[in-house]
Design a protein around this motif. Sequence first.
Motif: not given
Length: 420
Positions: A207, A211, A214
């Motif tokens: 990703p 992302a 996170v």
Amino acid sequence: MTLDEDDDDHGYAMSAHVAALIESEEDEEATVRAFIADIFTQRIRSHHARAMEGPRFSECLDRFIERAPQIIEVVVITIGVESFSIQQVQRITDDLVELEDREFVARYGLEELFAALTEAQAAGERDPETPYEALARHLRPDDPAAGAREVDQLILLVKRFRGAQHNRRQIVTLAAPLFLAIGLTSLGLPALFHAIEPATPLPLPTPPPGAATVVLALGVGLLWRIFQGSDVIDPPLPAAAAQWLAAHDRDYGLRSWDELYWPTAKRLACERTFLGFDFWKKVPPPESEWPEIRCADPEWDYWEHGPGKPVSARYYRPFMARIERWDHHASRVLLGCLVLVIGAALADTVWSILSRDHIGLFANPSLKVGVVLVAMLLTFALAHGGLPRLRWLPRALRRHWFGPLPADAEAYRDYLLGRT
């Protein structure tokens, strides 16, 4: 009392808990009692199984199995024989099953004893209420059966509440390593491959960095949540039940009442497990829907229904608390190992990026597979309760963990460890 060692041709095989008690030589009275109960249990199973299913015993089978060895012990003492034989206990067992009550009492001269017991029972001096029965009568003085149904619903309320907490912990335990692996792989592998050779293609889709960051942060947060731990709490109970429990010093509430006061079949009918997750019914199903339990384990019969039942009722809760405490510590150790593995892999990746002379572990396919397998093994162990098991420890360490115990309690401890 001593065993007649010349007693042969009886078809009796000594159970493990009786052999352990005899070997310990610590409590002769408890050993004799367990020995008689073991002979009785095996005789019932081998010669009177069909009679136990008949109308005479079907409604009071648990009480008969629990009290008959006590009657046999009284008979042996009343006869006045210093050394008893296995056949003698078997003959008394046969008479208990085959003779009517009055005929049995007359044969062994127990008229005065049973008359006194009958008077005591009529006066309410025997068979005291269990806490389950007392709470049911407290909730519904005019209808104890309805009170028992309310108690069952409260027990299941506690089990569902605690089961939900367990399920959430299972989800966190499974999700934290997964998120960490995705985040570390997504951030570390591209940088590592680029540091080794900018033209090397990345074999895995990743990703975007934002992302991945996170996901990694979420994994770290879940991991920190696991490290923090949390005590499993019980839900608030209705005022009438809570006041009764507080007044009778029931600090543990209803959390163990299904093991102590429910038949095993009833408990199994209310519980469902799937991939380590627990699900409980809201109300117990009717008895016709309970699973049929066919148990040929004399140890289980002895501790769950026979003379060992008072010992199991007394020690089950503290023993299970000790076992759960050990599993909690073992899970923390495994979690620490998982953090070390992931931290070492991350540190090695950073080192390989910053240093031109060091080639990271993930650059070697074999080492990469090995690290992944170790992380998966640790994750699997965490998801299934943690290792090492308490029953794997030497006996001396088990005694230290549980503290000094009587011989029968040590036998029940080993039995419980073998089944958990």
